[in-house]
Each structure stands twice: as structure tokens, then as C-alpha cells.
Design a protein around this motif. Structure first.
Motif, short mmCIF file in Angstrom:
data_model
loop_
_atom_site.label_atom_id
_atom_site.label_comp_id
_atom_site.label_asym_id
_atom_site.label_seq_id
_atom_site.Cartn_x
_atom_site.Cartn_y
_atom_site.Cartn_z
N TYR A 108 -14.52 -1.53 7.32
CA TYR A 108 -15.69 -2.10 6.67
C TYR A 108 -16.91 -1.24 6.99
N ASP A 156 -12.63 -4.94 -8.94
CA ASP A 156 -11.77 -3.99 -8.23
C ASP A 156 -11.98 -2.58 -8.78
N ASP A 160 -10.01 -0.01 -4.15
CA ASP A 160 -10.73 -0.90 -3.24
C ASP A 160 -11.34 -2.06 -4.01
N ARG A 161 -11.74 -3.07 -3.24
CA ARG A 161 -12.55 -4.15 -3.80
C ARG A 161 -14.00 -3.67 -3.87
N LYS A 180 -13.46 -9.73 6.13
CA LYS A 180 -14.42 -8.70 6.51
C LYS A 180 -15.81 -9.26 6.78
N ARG A 240 0.81 -1.21 0.00
CA ARG A 240 0.00 0.00 0.00
C ARG A 240 0.85 1.27 0.00
N ASP A 294 -16.27 -3.82 -0.80
CA ASP A 294 -15.59 -3.23 0.36
C ASP A 294 -15.88 -1.74 0.42
N THR A 295 -15.93 -1.10 -0.75
CA THR A 295 -16.30 0.31 -0.80
C THR A 295 -17.78 0.44 -0.45
N ALA A 331 -13.83 4.53 0.36
CA ALA A 331 -12.92 3.42 0.03
C ALA A 331 -12.24 2.94 1.30
N THR A 332 -12.46 1.69 1.66
CA THR A 332 -11.92 1.18 2.92
C THR A 332 -10.40 1.23 2.96
N SER A 333 -9.76 1.04 1.82
CA SER A 333 -8.29 1.06 1.80
C SER A 333 -7.74 2.44 2.13
N GLU A 334 -8.40 3.47 1.64
CA GLU A 334 -7.93 4.83 1.92
C GLU A 334 -8.15 5.21 3.38
#
Length: 592
Positions: free
Chosen positions: A487, A439, A453-454, A547, A317, A457-458, A467-470
Motif C-alpha cells: 500500500y 479496476d 490493480d484496484r 488496506k 496471481r 490501491d495503485t 501497482a501494488t499487485s506487481e
């Protein structure tokens, strides 16, 4: 400008090497991977193919053992196209097994070693195999399978175990077989299936992706062309052999180039740098979470004192990329993107921080990868007035798709229904077909592509996409937080889902400071409404965050005994989430 020119040179020259490596696949359809590995048993028979737990296995020893599995396959009246399930932890026997069976025309279903009970029943059931090769270390896991599943398989045990009535002794059987490769009266080519590799199952039951010999060659030789391993390289693999990153890419880098694979049964933070130093590792295959674990670990005397020339993998990441490279003195990072079953593949050749690959304008038509506008709320691509999908603009987030140019070029899953769900039709013209990656990606003005994100997941909150990754990246540098899994959870009377973050920590967290840190780095709608403190974050066997269970758990203090906190914008901190506060949320008494 000089850097731009250098990056273009790196891109074009690397792509050229990959293209050259892949040309032989169509030209020589019967030069399958097992035969390529076997060539080194003739050229350099005493060269070390695998280092494993202080053992050294030469190329000749590996192929001799593989040939015994070929004999075993044929002696048990198995034919070209028959499937054998393999459930075994990382060790040389795993590789000898699938090399031997696939060179006989069989297909090997690689079973996730973390499965038990119903998921194990399911994975074995969809494999279509009637024979199972079981590592003795997984006897206990296999014992949790249903009686029906056990009765459907002739099970061969490999390794030390106590005698059992329903298991066949594979070692004893192999000892009596010749190490010579038997003559076959048929050919195995690109079109034949080599492996079934299962998706990680982060969102439900795993699916078995079909890996033909052609796809196996594409995956292995593509990375070989990019990284250019040689016979002096040592490739360190701590990832599970049942998955494509460890079992195909890392293995291919070593064994298709005459190099050595340094195989670890499981990843160990404490042993990592000792191994890298001891074995003089030159290439390391990573998953992003492993890099995070290493960064969270204390200083190690060998963390800069090593021979690593390249680390390759996916999921590194942006929030830790530069720290990882600088702290451990990593010379080159080759981040890639791609799904085991998909046709959307990208590589970041020049090491641009945070990017998963690049699609320059002059390569767009050749790569046939597009990013299209996607409606997160409706969970479907956005179409124009003519019913066609809409390409994203620069830095716009959308779903990545890959054109299926020829029928069958997307091999899909064993389950045809699951395959059809991944195909998008009438994308830009009537009747065209594209593989859906699932994705969300974005692409900048230079063509660098970034993972967002997936899908699933978003989520949407307050009318905005989150976006969960952000969000997880916003926790990265906060003191005491080791790992974050973000999540969305449903709240009565509210549209969309509110953010929730599960945190693993190594000390007490200053909640006021955390609130301030998050509010300064995230828009208000993206700041998690709930926190949950856990001893550790659950992951899949391939180190991806789970998740589904967290979403199901929700945030009810009656059902969750771990500490939870609620984001209170009035006091600008996170308050303990007790039953009284929970009831107020459920009864819509609070303004969220």
C-alpha cells in the motif's frame, strides 16, 4: 500456430455454449433458479444435493425444507418484494432459506458473518428488511448491534440456543409447516429482485448490490455453460455463502446441474486435501489467496492424488499460477473476472497463465468491454480535446468499463447515490453510459486481459505509477515470506505516496538479500520504502487484503509495536525503523 488454432476453437466453442445457456433466460422469464433446482427433486429426489459435516441432504430434502421457508414467508404476511435479512454461517439451512423465500417473491439480504458493531448496524440498516433470520452461532456477533438496530427487526433464531425473550424460535415454527410448495396467485420473473449481496468493504462500509432473478440466472448459467458440470460432479465450496463466488457461482454449478455441493463451514488448509480425497471432488471454487495458502502449506499425501478436473475462481496471481498448477497436478484452471454488481465479466477459457479473460478483436463489439486511459494521480479517466475517453493501446494500463446498453441493465446498489457514482457518461459519444469497474487492466496483442490493480490501491511515487499487485509479486518467492500486502503512505514534503509492505513470515528474513532481490526485480521507484512484519495479514470475509487500516496506521514506531524497516539505498539493506530515523523522515532530513 497449432496452439493458437486450438485456443481459438476453445474460445469460440465455449462462448457458444454460454450463449446457448443464456438464451433461455429471455425466452422463459419465469424459470427462476429455485424452480430449476426443484426440478431435480422430482427427477432425482434421492440424489445428494449437499454433503455437509458427514451429513447428506438429498434434493427432495432440500426442496422440502425450502418449501417450509416459503410457507413461513407467506404466513408472516410478507409480500412479493419484501426483504428478509439472513445472517448465518455456511450450512445447508442457508440455501434452503433463500431458495424458499425467493421462490415466494421475497428478496434475501445476505449479511456478512464477520460483521459486528457499527458495520453490522449499517449493513442491516440498508437492507430495508424488518425480519432477520439469525444462525445461533452468530448470537454473540448480533449482540454487538445497537439497541436501535435490534428493535427494528423481528429476529428469528435458527439452531440451538438458550431461550431469549426477544428472539423467535424459527425451527419450532418451521416444524409445524407443510413441506408442500404453496400455490401463488402471482408470478416471479427475471425482473424481480432475488438477493442483496454486499461488497466486501475493503475501502469502507459495504454496499448492497441488487441481484435480480435475471442476474442470478446469468451468473449461474454462464458458468454452467463454460464448465459443463454434470450429475456426477462434486463441487467443493469453502467460500462464504453470503458472497457471489461461493453463494452463487459454486452453488449454481452444483444445484442447477443435479450435481452435489460439498459445503464447508470455513476453509481449512489442513483439511483441504483430505476433503478433496474423501468426497472425490471434481470441481473446486477458489479465491486466489486460498491457492497461495495451499502453496505455503507442507506436502500432503493427497495433493496429487485426486479427481479434480477443474478449478474455477478469481484472483489467482501470475506469480503462483504455474507453481499451483504443477505442484497439485491441476488439469484445468478457469480464471474469471467480474464484480458482483457490475456488467464487466471475463473468463479465461483456455487457461492462459496469468490472464483473467480474453477479448479477441472479432468479439469487441459483442462484449462491449473497453479499457480506457486513466490518470492515477487525479483519479479520473483521461479525456481528449472533445471531452471523450481514450481507449488504451496494446499492453497499456487503464480502467475497465462496460457499456450500459439498456436502461436498468446495470442493476447497481440499493443505495441509488452509490449506483450513480459507478456510472461514467459521455464516454465515446454524447449521452452514452458505462459501468466503472474501479479496476486497472491491460490487454495484449492477442486480446488476453490481465489484472493490474484496484484503483485507489495503485499510487504514484517519483512521478511513476506503482501497482501494488506487481510489487507484491516481487516478494512471492523470497524465503520465509508467506504473504504480502502492499500500500502507499504519505511522507511530509513528498508528492504522491511511498510504498510500504506488510509481511507475514515464518522465519527471520535476511534483509540484505531481500533488498537485493527487490532491487533486481523492481524499478527503484516501486521498491517499498517501508516494511512492517506482522503475525498475519488481515483479510475480509472473502479473503481480500484489508488496506484501509494499514494506511491509517502509517509507520510511526510510537504507535506501531511490530517490527518496521526502512529502505536504505546507501547501505543497500533495510534498516530498523526507530524513532530517531522516523523523526528524520518527518523533518525532511533524508533524501528519499
Amino acid at each position: 500456430m497449432l496452439q493458437r488454432i486450438k485456443n481459438e476453437y476453445i474460445y469460440i466453442s465455449t462462448f457458444g455454449r454460454i450463449f446457448k445457456a443464456l438464451r433461455s433466460i429471455e425466452a422463459k422469464p419465469d424459470q427462476i433458479i429455485p424452480l430449476q433446482i426443484a426440478e431435480f427433486s422430482k427427477k432425482t429426489p434421492d440424489a445428494i444435493a449437499i454433503f455437509y459435516e458427514n451429513k447428506e441432504i438429498s434434493y427432495k430434502e432440500l426442496i422440502d425444507r425450502s418449501n417450509k421457508y416459503t410457507q413461513w414467508f407467506l404466513n408472516n404476511n410478507l409480500s412479493k418484494g419484501d426483504v428478509v435479512a439472513l445472517m448465518m454461517e455456511n450450512r445447508p439451512e442457508f440455501l434452503a432459506c433463500w431458495i424458499g423465500i425467493t421462490q415466494a417473491g421475497g428478496t434475501v439480504a445476505l449479511i456478512n458473518t464477520n460483521l459486528s458493531g457499527q458495520p453490522l448496524d449499517y449493513s442491516l440498516g440498508i437492507s430495508q428488511a424488518s425480519n432477520l433470520i439469525l444462525g445461533s452461532e452468530l448470537l454473540e456477533s448480533f449482540s454487538t448491534a445497537s439497541d436501535k438496530t435490534k428493535s427494528n427487526f423481528k429476529t428469528w433464531i435458527q439452531g440451538d440456543y438458550n431461550d431469549s425473550n426477544y428472539l423467535e424460535d424459527l425451527d419450532k415454527c418451521l416444524d409445524d409447516l407443510s413441506a408442500d410448495k404453496p400455490e401463488l396467485d402471482y408470478k416471479i420473473t427475471n425482473d424481480d429482485d432475488a438477493l442483496y449481496i454486499y461488497t466486501s468493504g475493503t475501502t469502507g462500509n459495504p454496499k448492497a448490490a441488487k441481484i435480480s432473478h435475471k442476474r442470478l440466472r446469468l451468473m449461474m448459467l454462464g458458468f454452467k455453460g463454460a464448465i459443463q458440470p454434470n450429475k456426477n460432479d462434486r463441487v467443493y465450496n469453502v467460500l462464504p455463502l453470503y458472497h457471489s463466488a461461493g453463494g452463487v457461482i459454486a452453488v449454481g454449478l452444483a444445484l442447477t446441474s443435479g450435481a452435489s455441493l460439498v459445503l464447508k463451514r470455513k476453509f481449512s488448509v489442513n483439511e483441504f486435501w483430505d476433503d478433496v480425497h474423501k468426497y472425490k471432488i471434481t470441481i473446486f471454487q477458489y479465491i486466489g489467496e486460498l491457492c497461495r495458502y495451499l502453496l505455503n502449506a507442507p506436502y500432503h499425501k493427497h495433493e496429487k492424488d485426486h479427481n479434480l478436473r477443474m478449478v474455477s475462481g478469481n484472483g489467482l496471481r501470475p506469480d503462483i499460477w504455474d507453481n499451483f498448477k504443477e505442484r497439485f497436478n491441476i488439469k484445468n484452471i478457469l480464471e474469471f473476472y467480474g464484480a458482483t454488481e457490475g456488467n464487466v465479466s471475463l473468463m479465461n477459457y483456455d487457461g492462459k497463465s496469468g490472464a483473467i479473460g480474453r477479448i479477441p478483436k472479432y468479439m469487441q463489439k459483442i462484449l462491449n468491454i473497453h479499457i480506457i486511459k486513466y490518470d492515477v494521480e487525479k483519479e479520473e479517466p483521461i479525456r481528449d480535446e472533445n471531452g471523450f475517453c481514450i481507449p488504451c493501446g496494446v499492453n497499456e494500463v487503464g480502467e475497465a468499463i462496460g457499456e450500459i446498453i439498456l436502461p436498468g441493465s446495470f442493476e447497481g446498489y440499493v443505495d441509488k447515490t452509490a449506483t450513480n457514482k459507478k456510472i461514467l457518461v459521455d464516454v465515446f459519444t454524447k449521452g452514452d453510459q458505462y459501468f466503472r469497474s474501479g479496476d486497472l487492466l491491460s490487454k495484449d496483442e492477442l486480446g488476453y486481459v490481465y489484472f493490474i490493480d484496484r484503483i485507489g490501491d495503485t499510487f504514484r511515487w517519483k512521478g511513476e505509477n506503482v501497482a501494488t499487485s506487481e510489487v507484491a509479486e516481487a516478494f512471492a518467492d523470497f524465503d520465509g515470506i508467506l504473504e504480502t500486502n502492499v500500500y502507499g503512505v504519505s511522507i511530509p514534503g513528498s508528492d504522491g505516496k511511498a510504498g510500504m509492505a506488510a509481511l507475514s513470515t515464518d522465519k527471520d528474513i535476511n534483509l540484505e538479500n531481500l533488498y537485493q532481490s527487490l532491487s533486481s526485480s523492481l524499478p527503484s521507484y516501486a521498491q517499498p520504502l517501508f516494511l512492517r512484519i506482522k503475525k498475519e495479514i488481515e483479510i475480509t470475509g472473502t479473503f481480500k487484503h484489508r488496506k484501509v487500516e494499514l494506511v491509517k496506521d502509517g509507520y510511526n514506531p510510537k504507535e506501531i509495536k511490530e517490527p518496521m524497516y526502512f529502505c536504505d539505498h546507501e547501505t543497500q539493506t533495510y534498516l530498523p525503523l526507530d524513532q530517531e530515523l522516523f523523526d528524520k523522515i518527518q523533518n525532511k532530513e533524508l533524501k528519499l
